[in-house]
Motif scaffolding. Structure first.
Motif, PDB file in Angstrom:
ATOM      1  N   PRO A   1       0.799  -1.231   0.000  1.00 39.05           N
ATOM      2  CA  PRO A   1       0.000   0.000   0.000  1.00 39.05           C
ATOM      3  C   PRO A   1       0.830   1.280   0.000  1.00 39.05           C
TER       4      PRO A   1
ATOM      5  N   PRO B   1      -3.357  -5.182   0.529  1.00 39.79           N
ATOM      6  CA  PRO B   1      -4.003  -4.236   1.463  1.00 39.79           C
ATOM      7  C   PRO B   1      -4.014  -4.778   2.883  1.00 39.79           C
TER       8      PRO B   1
ATOM      9  N   TRP C   1      -5.513   3.010   0.380  1.00 39.77           N
ATOM     10  CA  TRP C   1      -5.276   1.956  -0.619  1.00 39.77           C
ATOM     11  C   TRP C   1      -6.231   2.113  -1.796  1.00 39.77           C
TER      12      TRP C   1
ATOM     13  N   TYR D   1     -12.435  -5.115  -0.954  1.00 40.10           N
ATOM     14  CA  TYR D   1     -11.203  -4.894  -1.706  1.00 40.10           C
ATOM     15  C   TYR D   1     -11.351  -5.434  -3.130  1.00 40.10           C
TER      16      TYR D   1
END
Length: 293
Positions: free
Chosen positions: A149, A175, A185, A224
């Motif tokens: 990140p 992440p 991120w 994510y």
């Protein structure tokens, strides 16, 4: 005709053959063993998943012999349809050109990766590295960029400087899921996605090892994965298992495959999932050898 199925991130290693910085016996005990294509083939069969093909990604930073070793094994294991290898990207012009020209003669050779964690900050900004990235661009080869990140901004920087270089972010840049870090991120991932030559690997191993290793769940990973799909579009997202690294958290191939499928179900169509699990990898890497169906 069956749609192609490709796992775009697979590792093999022989602890006696090469000098590895990672895995380490005292920390990565679950994967401190030898892993070869035959074991990967067994894992695919045991999983019952539709995946039939894999792309090897380098593990060793210090020798091109690993690349040659896997290229040779791939001649005996047809499930290995590509190799992302390593050369000394800081070598002289002649050395870099000679190695890339030699490796490019093999249709299984797809591009390069370098483990940035083992280098000082800013390594990818070196003029020698940038020169080699330019060589990859001219030769129509790829670059797997391994980031965290805090270094994710380099993806956009490289993409801007080399607009015709096909660039792919490994592991979603790992992440920090366990810590709940998302916003910074996500911002950098969106910036990288604004460049059309950048793709991302949806590698579940890269997420489950950053989540709670004892009790991770697909719902922990979903934000994510879905941010990547939203930012890049399904056509620039690619499945990778990161075999055998998921064994570090006691996961199986089927578990990581099913976890990604669960994350994708409510944000992609069946057609898009088919592309993520195969066609996108074939197109990004320009796989040249026949695929196992």
């Amino acid at each position: 005709m069956a749609r192609p199925t490709v796992d775009a991130h697979v590792h093999f290693w022989d602890l006696d053959k090469f000098q590895y910085v990672w895995p380490r016996e005292e920390q990565e005990t679950a994967i401190f063993d030898n892993f070869y294509p035959c074991g990967y083939e067994e894992a695919l069969v045991e999983s019952g998943c539709p995946v039939k093909n894999g792309i090897f990604v380098q593990v060793v930073n210090n020798t091109v012999a690993e690349t040659d070793w896997v290229l040779d094994m791939a001649t005996r294991h047809k499930c290995i349809v590509g190799v992302v290898g390593w050369i000394d990207m800081c070598g002289s012009d002649d050395e870099v050109d000679k190695e890339l020209q030699r490796l490019s003669q093999n249709p299984l050779f797809l591009g390069l990766r370098h483990i940035l964690d083992l280098e000082e900050p800013g390594w990818i900004e070196k003029k020698e590295v940038r020169r080699t990235l330019g060589r990859l661009e001219k030769l129509n080869l790829t670059y797997d960029i391994l980031l965290r990140p805090h270094s994710l901004h380099y993806a956009a920087d490289v993409a801007q400087d080399f607009p015709d270089l096909r660039l792919i972010i490994d592991h979603l840049a790992k992440p920090k899921i366990k810590e709940g870090e998302f916003d910074d991120w996500a911002k950098e991932m969106s910036r990288a996605a604004s460049f059309q030559n950048v793709y991302v690997k949806l590698e579940m191993s890269g997420m489950v090892t950053e989540a709670d290793p004892q009790c991770w769940k697909p719902c922990d990973l979903k934000p994510y994965v879905q941010h990547c799909v939203k930012s890049f579009g399904a056509h620039r997202c690619i499945f990778g298992s990161d075999y055998p690294v998921f064994k570090m958290v006691g996961a199986t191939y089927k578990q990581v495959y099913d976890a990604l499928m669960e994350c994708l179900l409510d944000c992609t169509t069946e057609e898009e999932r088919g592309a993520i699990f195969g066609e996108n990898a074939v197109r990004f890497y320009q796989v040249k050898v026949p695929l196992v169906e």
